[in-house]
Enzyme design. Structure first.
Site, short mmCIF file in Angstrom:
data_model
loop_
_atom_site.label_atom_id
_atom_site.label_comp_id
_atom_site.label_asym_id
_atom_site.label_seq_id
_atom_site.Cartn_x
_atom_site.Cartn_y
_atom_site.Cartn_z
N GLY A 242 31.03 74.05 0.02
CA GLY A 242 30.83 74.35 -1.39
C GLY A 242 29.51 73.75 -1.82
O GLY A 242 28.70 73.39 -0.97
N SER A 243 29.29 73.62 -3.11
CA SER A 243 28.03 73.03 -3.56
C SER A 243 28.00 72.98 -5.08
O SER A 243 28.69 73.74 -5.76
CB SER A 243 26.81 73.84 -3.09
OG SER A 243 26.77 73.98 -1.70
N ASN A 244 27.14 72.12 -5.59
CA ASN A 244 26.68 72.18 -6.97
C ASN A 244 25.17 72.38 -6.96
O ASN A 244 24.49 71.89 -6.05
CB ASN A 244 26.94 70.87 -7.72
CG ASN A 244 28.37 70.43 -7.69
OD1 ASN A 244 29.27 71.17 -8.03
ND2 ASN A 244 28.59 69.18 -7.26
N ASN A 514 30.40 76.82 -7.45
CA ASN A 514 31.25 77.66 -6.59
C ASN A 514 32.25 78.53 -7.32
O ASN A 514 33.09 79.16 -6.69
CB ASN A 514 31.97 76.83 -5.51
CG ASN A 514 31.02 76.01 -4.69
OD1 ASN A 514 31.18 74.80 -4.57
ND2 ASN A 514 30.00 76.64 -4.14
#
Length: 795
Positions: A242-244, A514
């Site tokens: 995932g990620s920000n 996400n």
């Protein structure tokens, strides 16, 4: 001093290592497993300047030389992980590790080595990657990218010939062998199909015609159960990546220039680790950032004018076609009433301590027949019905060309133009900022061209359940008028063109954690895209909600600098705590009348997941149990409203069945492990490196933590004893009007997975202390590094 002159001076006076390559030893060449010819490294060279924490700054005169230096430097840090991945894409895991052992999951979802080998040997036997390499650009890879791959393989091989492997994971292992440019391309292919064929490897390799089954009745998938399974399969909260990312426009910053904070959440072990470098071809390319291991380019990074990051997108990069089989022949299917035969792909895999295993896969005009998407979503092959998987990224080897274009970009407009030209990103969004103050979000994915109209017209009953719930379309494969169409601006058939992608430009901020593109900016929701891209006006994750709250407040405050980005990364605020801890503490007395300590600890918790936070561990264990057993609709008293997506749902439903039990079980679990309820988080959330505990902050997806840390729980071992995935390569980038970007970076798990390396845990200790690396981008800064070490590598 001119850059070329300066480099020559460094080569003559620095601590230089001249590498003279030679022919492969006969034994190594003979043990190449029938692989393609060795790449020539004749005449290839590069200069590698190492600065603090082992970050290499690679300078070369052209793309082949740049690849050579990159392959050398990656091998020096990660040779065992890289070699393991090359075994995977060549279908050789069963030969060395046995067929039943599990893979690390980095290059596919295969449950066992045998399943992985059957798939990747099938790709190899079919010449899939060779065909893609032969496709002219822009549909195929560019010449520059091919040169990078050729050089990378040569550099990796040169390092192997010159150095003794000290990493115990593969020292003296027979499976560490030279590679070719084709191997590098095969690894790129594996990354491209991770969200499609790579997600369905077990289903592809296990699919059997009903005649080969036990003869038991074959049940059709239940649409309602399939819809729930598909929703869970593609839910961001269940993913291991995932990620920000957030980009701020100049309207919010102290100097009118852009800012970017990228925070990918990736595995801490295995072949999906990031690796840092700077790549320079004077006058052509100068980019710094992180690469996925085995890739030749900087995937996430910055240069002197623009910075970008990626977040795993909600677009579903696959779809299914439900096949109507020809009467009496389960390996033929009907299209407009006419039978078409499936194409068998028979694959043989060598197995350690056993006879080779041969299996047949079945391919159609749509793609391979699959027996399911994971164990949760079986798709049985019956005498009348089968399911074929369409993955448009199986003909996409352009992702590295996209990254290469980003590295040369001078603005966010150049980023957008690169995406439109190359169309290479399979499963990520792009967030970017530039020195002129522009911000950009775009969900420019390679997705099957599933329009909502096509779904309404051509979905089977199964698809009418799965598509709304998850974006997984199941189309009627018996009708040619249900074929996926093409957009005129798409570089390949069957995908959306750039004009159909969700885009938001030059708003005060653009952010993604996400969820779908809808809430990229809270006050300017994006709509009008097809369901396959993601949902509109649906509940957001707590991480999205907390992130939007934080970055919107930052934008409103204004006068932002890189230091503000650094503070946001380690704010470690727990949105779930802000929403629920007070209610939980108040209701706790009634739920646990004989255990006031639980209520006191939760009530006193500071609502953060810093290493010193007391009560964070208790609330975390309670929250996992509560959200894992109580339906989302029953967790909150105030339901979700699309008119207030950041603030709703809210108000903890303490009367929900499971609330009291979750509190009781969490407290009992900690006490049984000998962990005080108010123990500081860092005492029981840590990693062990070189025999020493390193406490780490951050928290789980369900708590909504920006600085995500998904840890491995082992009560007997003291709590959370390792990080499975979470914060990985972080970059906070801005510009101050000078010639050099203002950049701070951090690689949470450090550059090398070799315990003997000085860069095995150095940045992990920085991460634990919430300290950053000041990036050395410009020549003057590189040359001033007190850790400067120069290596000249030559072929």
């Amino acid at each position: 001093m001119h850059l070329r002159t300066r480099l020559k001076h460094l080569a003559l006076t620095g601590a230089a290592l001249a590498v003279v390559t030679a022919s492969l030893p006969g034994a190594a060449a003979a043990d190449s497993g029938g692989r393609d010819h060795r790449p020539s490294d004749r005449g290839l060279s590069a200069v590698i300047r190492y600065t603090e924490y082992g970050v290499p700054h690679i300078v070369a005169k052209d793309y082949a030389d740049l690849g050579f230096g990159t392959g050398w430097a990656q091998a020096a840090d990660q040779v065992c992980t890289l070699a393991d991945g090359f075994l995977t894409v060549n279908g050789e895991r069963s030969r060395h590790f046995g067929p039943d052992a599990a893979t690390d999951g980095s290059l596919s979802s295969a449950a066992t080595n045998l399943s992985s080998d059957l798939y990747f040997r099938g790709v190899k036997d079919a010449g899939t990657v060779e065909e893609l390499l032969a496709t002219p650009a822009p549909a195929g890879p560019s010449r520059d990218l091919k040169e990078l791959m050729r050089g990378w393989a040569a550099g990796y091989n040169a390092w192997l010939r010159k150095n003794r492997i000290s990493d115990p994971a593969c020292a003296k292992a027979a499976w560490v062998r030279p590679v070719t440019a084709l191997d590098v391309a095969r690894r790129g292919f594996a990354v491209s199909v991770l969200g499609g064929q790579g997600r369905a490897v077990d289903g592809i390799t296990a699919a059997r015609p009903p005649a080969a089954s036990t003869g038991e009745p074959v049940r059709a998938p239940d649409p309602e159960r399939a819809a729930a399974a598909a929703r869970d399969l593609f839910a961001a909260g269940n993913a291991t990546m995932g990620s920000n990312a957030v980009a701020f426009s100049g309207a919010t910053t102290a100097n009118g220039r852009g800012l970017l904070l990228g925070n990918p959440h990736y595995p801490w072990q295995g072949g999906r680790r990031f690796w840092q470098s700077q790549q320079t071809i004077p006058g052509e390319l100068n980019v710094s950032g992180a690469s996925l291991l085995g890739t030749t380019v900087v995937n996430i990074g910055f240069n002197d004018k623009v910075a970008w990051s990626h977040t795993v997108a909600t677009g579903v990069p696959l779809n299914l076609h439900q096949l109507t089989l020809a009467p009496g022949d389960p390996t033929a299917y009907l299209v407009d009433g006419r039978p078409e035969r499936m194409t068998p792909r028979t694959v043989t895999v060598p197995v350690r301590d056993g006879a080779p295993v041969t299996r047949t896969q079945w391919w159609t005009r749509y793609g391979p027949v699959v027996g399911g998407l994971g164990a949760q979503l079986p798709l049985p092959w019956s005498p009348t019905t089968a399911y074929a998987l369409n993955d448009p990224n199986a003909v996409n080897l352009r992702g590295s060309d996209t990254a290469l274009g980003f590295g040369k970009a001078r603005s966010t407009q150049d980023i957008a133009d690169t995406l439109a030209r190359t169309q290479g990103l399979p499963w990520v969004n792009t967030i970017a900022a530039d020195s002129a103050g522009h911000s950009l979000f775009t969900q420019a994915q390679v997705l099957p061209r599933i329009t909502d109209e096509l779904d309404r017209r051509c979905s089977t009953p199964l698809g009418r359940a799965t598509y709304p719930s998850s974006g997984v379309a199941v189309l009627d494969g018996s009708r040619s008028d249900c074929a996926i169409g093409s957009d005129p601006d798409a570089v390949q058939a069957g995908v959306f063109g750039p004009a159909r992608m969700p885009v938001l430009r030059d708003t005060p901020y653009v952010a993604n954690s996400n969820d779908s593109a809808w809430l990229t900016h809270a006050d300017r929701p994006l709509t009008g895209y097809e369901r396959v891209f993601g949902t509109i006006a649906t509940p957001r994750s707590l991480r999205t909600r907390g992130g939007i709250e934080d970055v919107a407040a930052m934008a409103e405050r204004g006068r932002l600098t890189v230091a503000d980005l650094q503070r946001q990364q380690f704010a470690n605020r727990a949105p779930a705590g802000d929403l629920a801890a007070a209610d939980a503490a108040e209701a706790c007395a009634g739920a646990l009348p004989g255990d006031p300590e639980v209520c006191r600890v939760i009530g006193a918790w500071d609502r953060t997941v810093d290493t010193g936070s007391r009560g964070a561990l208790l609330f975390d264990r309670f929250w996992r149990k509560f959200t894992g057993t109580v339906r989302p609709a029953d967790q909150w008293k105030v339901p979700f409203s699309p008119n207030a997506p950041v603030r709703t749902p809210n108000t903890l439903n303490t009367s929900a069945p499971g609330f009291a039990k979750a509190l009781t079980d969490a407290a009992a679990e900690l006490r049984a492990a000998g962990i005080p309820l108010d123990a500081p988080l860092g005492a029981h959330q840590f990693v062990v490196r070189s025999g020493q505990r390193i406490p780490v902050s951050g928290g789980t997806e369900s708590l909504g933590i920006w600085n995500k840390t998904e840890s491995v729980w082992d009560a007997a071992g003291g709590g959370y004893v390792e990080v499975a995935h979470g914060t990985s390569h972080v970059q906070a980038v801005g510009w101050d009007g000078g010639r050099c970007p203002v950049a701070r970076t951090l690689l949470s798990y450090s550059q090398s997975s070799n315990p003997a390396s000085p860069h095995y845990s150095d940045q992990t200790r920085l991460y634990a202390g919430e300290r950053w690396v000041t990036s050395r981008f410009c020549e003057k800064d590189i040359l001033r590094s007190p850790a400067l070490r120069v290596v000249v590598v030559r072929g």
